[in-house]
Design a protein around this motif. Structure first.
Motif, PDB file in Angstrom:
ATOM      1  N   PHE A   1       0.859  -1.178   0.000  1.00  0.00           N
ATOM      2  CA  PHE A   1       0.000   0.000   0.000  1.00  0.00           C
ATOM      3  C   PHE A   1       0.897   1.229   0.000  1.00  0.00           C
ATOM      4  N   GLU A   2       0.325   2.359  -0.428  1.00  0.00           N
ATOM      5  CA  GLU A   2       1.120   3.583  -0.460  1.00  0.00           C
ATOM      6  C   GLU A   2       1.709   3.880   0.920  1.00  0.00           C
TER       7      GLU A   2
ATOM      8  N   LYS B   1       5.635   4.187   1.886  1.00  0.00           N
ATOM      9  CA  LYS B   1       6.201   5.388   2.502  1.00  0.00           C
ATOM     10  C   LYS B   1       6.861   5.073   3.832  1.00  0.00           C
ATOM     11  N   ARG B   2       6.293   4.106   4.533  1.00  0.00           N
ATOM     12  CA  ARG B   2       6.901   3.715   5.808  1.00  0.00           C
ATOM     13  C   ARG B   2       8.296   3.135   5.552  1.00  0.00           C
TER      14      ARG B   2
ATOM     15  N   ASP C   1      11.353   4.960   7.219  1.00  0.00           N
ATOM     16  CA  ASP C   1      12.155   4.243   8.218  1.00  0.00           C
ATOM     17  C   ASP C   1      13.631   4.178   7.825  1.00  0.00           C
ATOM     18  N   HIS C   2      13.913   4.417   6.528  1.00  0.00           N
ATOM     19  CA  HIS C   2      15.319   4.416   6.098  1.00  0.00           C
ATOM     20  C   HIS C   2      15.795   5.822   5.784  1.00  0.00           C
ATOM     21  N   GLY C   3      15.127   6.810   6.379  1.00  0.00           N
ATOM     22  CA  GLY C   3      15.651   8.179   6.344  1.00  0.00           C
ATOM     23  C   GLY C   3      15.220   9.010   5.155  1.00  0.00           C
ATOM     24  N   VAL C   4      14.307   8.492   4.340  1.00  0.00           N
ATOM     25  CA  VAL C   4      13.835   9.285   3.202  1.00  0.00           C
ATOM     26  C   VAL C   4      12.797  10.290   3.697  1.00  0.00           C
TER      27      VAL C   4
END
Lengths: 734, 734
Positions: B506-507, B511-512, B516-519
């Motif tokens: 899912f979107e 996004k999570r 969660d990786h700094g984006v």
């Protein structure tokens, strides 16, 4: 003034100068390192049949020819003088030439306008003398001239043979390079060469007219750093390209190159993209790379023009067929779709594994039988779907690669190709990987007037030039003069008033001009007070009363309306209009307290569509030019703009709309409908006519024009008024 | 799997096959039109020192060599078989070869996979035999091989000399064409040639590895219609380009060319633009035109690499200096700014009218003294502002054009240039318009390893390739492996769950993953009911309570959210949010009554900026590839996109951002500030790392990402989950 209706004089005065009955060599010398020696050698060795008058105060004889101490001392009346002495001596010598009745002079020296300062002054002095004494000048800062059919070879070039390629080049090295290429090629010969140098007197347009008239010249080839009178050149080019091909390499495609050109011949560069568009409009074959000049000139001179873009490729190697397909597509050419009948005829003569889909790959069928390639060419040339035939591969080398015994068959193939080229109206373009070593079959083709090219890339450039030329000539009968518009007295008066007031047209005046001549401009009102605002509100309210409006300040003092807070968009209802008007007035007066404000313009917001720009500029070299492009980043970042010299033909207007890279957007993207291109074309033609009808219209900017499937709307319009430089009105204003 | 950490095996198995101690010629013939004759002639004439075993049941002797009735009958164990017989015979012969201990076979016949149908079946059969019997295959559908340093010349090419250019070409005609060009050029020689044909067994990556290891090969040159394993090829290319130049011409730059290639070698085309980007990323010198291949290969093999883009031009003709300036600028090279000291040194040796501003125009100074050109080259080569030296004009032809007595001085000039080339680390690229007729000074240069080019255009392509290669090698020490990211168990679980449910992320999950990786992904909430909506309203209200929000449906069943009415923008305040949510739910259910709706995503509207796109695709040939471009028309209409193979180095990410044509927009237009490119580069690197950390991430699409001077915001994100083709989860779902 009008290039389409203009006529060339019956005969260029250059004929006398370039085919003189006598030549004075001023600064003739017996020192082999001097140009005054070279020229003497060139004339004597080539067997010039006119009189030669070496001028040198220190010599009695030069190379066995009696020398004269000065121009004045010459007994006869030569038509041409070659002046080999340094720049400072030139003005005086020109005067002497004039007195002696000499009609033209070639001036080799550099050190004139191209170095600026004193040099420019010296050039002015020289031109004064030339005009006063009726002497026409070639150069200065030129490498010279030759006219091989009259044995005038002032450059003393070895190994150039008389032929039908005429060259005008602002680079002497470029001429040398073409001559060496021709020598290596073995077939190309030259008619006349002139180095125009600084073009102080005679310019490219004069030289081109001469080549157009010259019976020995079949193709005119030009290396140009800058035109002096670009508009005149286009006029001459239009006349000459109707008769023979004109190939132009224009330098200065980059800022870096323009700088270099300016220090070389003092040439004014101008926009490269614009120059290329205008030259093509006049039927010129523009080449982009210097190593294409000779192949393209040779091809245009010798081969048939193509009626269209559909090329049939006959190949004996699949890899090279692939390369050819890529290059053709990149050049905007198409692989012809061969008819089933054609494919059957190919199947009848080729192995089963051959591909009879274009590009045709004979797949080994010709290994033992190379003349079959000619048969294939004949088969595809007879197909109505084919406009030109492109042979790709190792023809000419079969007898080298496979077996010497194939030579006879290869020579028969070459003869068949020659016969075919005489029988068909379609061009045959031949690439062979054996071109560098010139085997007999290729020599035979070349001698019979079928050039053989050394790379697929070169061949495709030739195919492309042949196609463009064919297309240009085919549409010239559509180039009928578009009906002019009659200027209206009240609009002419409007221009006069603007000029009297020392200003350009107000936006509403510019729009009136357009509207009165049938251009689609949304209705609008200039609102000067509350009463007019109420009128406008009811006029534009629409049925539901919620039509969104745009409001903009009208003031000759405010050029950048948005910056001044002079624009409000999406205003709905009378109350909001009132508020917007107050805000605009307040903001503009805050921006410029002394601004004279005429009022506020009210108009419905434009419908959705694609933003395009239509402009008229006055180019210092080419005069009035129309430009067209998509708005925003397309113009600003991608410089995706088309240019045409005014007046435009319908073909010009149509081709302009098709030329821009962003045309896909006009054709509809993301499910949008295609825009109404016909309406756009009409708009371009109308603008072109307005420029002719109102000489006071100096520049114009319609930006943006919103175009969609239902037509277009000119949202903003600016018209710059032509003013005299010394306008007293303007002074009165200041 | 990881190309940077991968290592080549110590030695390619191809060495044995390409330098065999014995060769069986299957289908050897005494008929001069047959390939089985040609190969025999080639081996015998070139003096091949190994054993030759002609195989032909109908002959006892062929060209004086004892013939054998079958492969099985051969007494020795040759390493290589050349199979000249038709396609249907091949599978059986391969089995025989294997039984005889033959390691490799070259198969000339066509009629395999490239014709589809029966041919493809035959190819499968052949490959089965090859694998079963341990025979490696070159071809089928190949023109053959040569290895001139071992006197293996199965093509029986005349007039090719051993040298250091290795060639792998899917076109036999291309090889012939290069050989003829080399013959004409007189200096270039070849090491090994292989035609990979259909690459049924051995592919481009294997051949390139061999050329990388081959001590006789200084430059590897490839004509490629299609790669079989593109990712492997890039891996090998990265290793080889670190040692020696690799020149690739890739066909299929257009759809038309791709079709032609596919019918020629059955090659899968893929995106040309992507292929070029990926090859360049691996240090390959990509040439665009077929007539550049040999000049660029020769230049890269012989000349120094350039440290940068700054070129000093020394010219004896202003026109050609102008052309050179244009071409250099078009190629992205710069005219070096010469130091005042350099200009003074030039003034000291040249005439006053010479231009000492780059391009240097000697303006006649060298007419009587051509070796002065070498002096000028030495002067500019010593300037720290200069990365390469480009001589333009008539050097070599002074003694022809001016006076024979200049020959000695020209030869001294040539010697001085050779000395300079040995003394300096900067490349000297020489163009002479006398190249076609090879005068002595140019022959001397060429013999001493200084190529002389025939056109300015060719020279600039060489300069450009030298500059690119220098830059590539200079940045390889910056190619340090970027730190990887550790996959997080909860995110891995998220992928597993999506896979189990037979859906993509899912979107909000995508996004999570990013967040969660700094984006930088703007905060957002999925609202499932009125209570959550109230929470979201207070969370996003902002200080003034009027932060505009975007709301979007969350449903695995609705892919095109806008079409379904699933998106509302600029929603302000809780009441409006409630209304928007109802509208979205109603509209989506109307769109698809059976859609399972998870909720509605709420997030603040993005700030203004430039829309860019970041994507990950899985290319069937090259594997995971990152793409970057500007949004909207730039991608859709202009195809202005950069590609890099994953994983990316920091240099890769930086060069990607600089590569797109629309980079001016990132640099700020219309007074906008430049965007934060460093943040963009970090984003690209992070995405690259995510692809490595989560193998289940198949494809990704961040579109749009809004970037401005303060950073970026990922507005929309899609992640496609890698699913097994036979997924039982999916079946259970259906």
């Amino acid at each position: 003034m009008n290039p389409i209706e203009g006529h060339l004089p019956t005969r260029s005065p250059l004929h006398d100068i370039l085919a003189p009955t006598g030549i004075a060599v001023v600064g003739a010398s017996a020192d082999p390192t001097k140009r005054g020696y070279k020229a003497m050698v060139g004339l004597i060795k080539d067997g010039y049949r006119g009189e030669i008058y070496p001028v040198n105060p220190k010599a009695d004889m030069i190379l066995g020819v009696k020398a004269w101490p000065s121009v004045t001392a010459i007994p006869g009346s030569p038509e041409l003088a070659l002046i080999c002495t340094p720049a400072p001596s030139v003005p005086g010598l020109i005067a002497e030439c004039g007195r002696r009745g000499i009609k033209g002079a070639v001036i080799l020296a550099s050190g004139f306008a191209e170095i600026g300062g004193d040099g420019a002054e010296l050039e002015r002095e020289m031109m004064e003398k030339a005009r006063a004494h009726g002497v026409r000048l070639i150069g200065p800062n030129t490498s010279g001239i030759f006219n091989l059919h009259h044995k005038v070879n002032l450059l003393a070039l070895d190994n150039v043979k008389p032929g039908d390629v005429g060259i005008i080049s602002q680079s002497g090295n470029m001429l040398l390079s073409l001559a060496l290429e021709a020598q290596h090629n073995g077939q190309v010969g030259f008619s006349t060469y002139v180095g125009p140098g600084n073009q102080s007197d005679i310019g490219f347009n004069d030289y081109l007219r001469y080549l157009g008239e010259d019976e020995h010249t079949r193709v005119a080839t030009l290396y140009v750093e800058g035109f002096r009178d670009g508009r005149k050149f286009l006029e001459v080019a239009r006349e000459v390209t109707a008769m023979k091909p004109v190939v132009v390499y224009k330098s200065g495609s980059t800022e870096q190159g323009q700088k270099a050109a300016s220090s070389h011949t003092g040439a004014l560069a101008g926009s490269y993209a614009m120059t290329v568009d205008l030259l093509r409009q006049a039927g010129v074959s523009v080449v982009q790379y210097s190593d294409e000049i000779l192949p393209v000139a040779e091809g245009l001179g010798l081969l048939q023009k193509a009626r269209g873009k559909r090329v049939a490729v006959i190949s004996d190697g699949g890899g090279q067929a692939t390369i050819a397909s890529d290059r053709l597509a990149e050049a905007g050419l198409e692989l012809a779709e061969l008819s089933e009948a054609t494919r059957q005829k190919l199947r009848d003569v080729l192995f089963p594994q051959a591909s009879t889909v274009n590009p045709v790959d004979v797949a080994g069928s010709t290994d033992a039988n190379p003349s079959l390639l000619a048969t294939c060419m004949e088969i595809v040339a007879a197909d109505d779907n084919v406009d030109s035939v492109f042979l790709v591969g190792m023809f000419g080398g079969y007898s080298i690669r496979f077996a010497e015994s194939l030579l006879g068959d290869e020579m028969r193939g070459a003869e068949a190709m020659v016969d075919l080229s005489n029988a068909t109206e379609k061009p045959l373009v031949i690439y062979s990987l054996y071109t560098p070593i010139k085997p007999p079959a290729l020599r035979r083709l070349h001698e019979a007037g079928l050039p053989v090219y050394a790379s697929i890339e070169q061949s495709v450039r030739v195919l492309s030039a042949l196609g463009e030329r064919g297309q240009y000539l085919a549409q010239t009968n559509r180039q009928a003069r578009e009906s002019a518009v009659e200027p209206r007295p009240e609009l002419t008066a409007m221009f006069q008033q603007a000029r009297a007031e020392g200003r350009d047209l107000f936006e509403y005046e510019a729009k009136r001009l357009l509207r009165d001549h049938g251009v689609q401009v949304p209705e609008e009102r200039v609102v000067r007070d509350e009463a007019e605002l109420a009128d406008a509100a009811s006029l534009f309210a629409g049925e539901s009363g919620d039509t969104p409006l745009a409001m903009k300040v009208v003031s000759k003092d405010i050029l950048h309306k948005s910056d001044a807070g002079g624009v409000k968009l999406n205003v709905v209802g009378e109350a909001a209009m009132r508020e917007a008007r107050q805000a605009i007035l307040a903001s503009c007066l805050a921006y410029d307290a002394s601004a004279e404000i005429e009022g506020v313009l009210v108009t419905p917001m434009a419908k959705k569509g694609v933003e395009v720009i239509v402009g008229v500029i006055r180019d210092p070299i080419f005069g009035p030019v129309l430009m067209f492009g998509l708005g925003g980043i397309f113009v600003e970042i991608l410089e995706d703009v088309a240019f045409r010299s005014i007046p435009l033909s319908r073909f010009d207007a149509e081709s302009m709309v098709e030329q821009i890279k962003a045309r896909k957007i006009l054709d509809g993207v993301r499910g949008e409908k295609a825009v109404d291109k016909a309406a756009l074309v009409d708009l371009l033609l109308t603008v072109s006519r307005l420029v002719e009808a109102y000489p006071a219209l100096s520049e114009l900017d319609l930006n943006p024009v919103i175009v969609n499937a239902d037509g277009y709307a000119v949202v903003d319009a600016r018209v710059i008024v032509e003013r005299d430089a010394e306008s007293t009105d303007k002074d009165a204003d200041a």
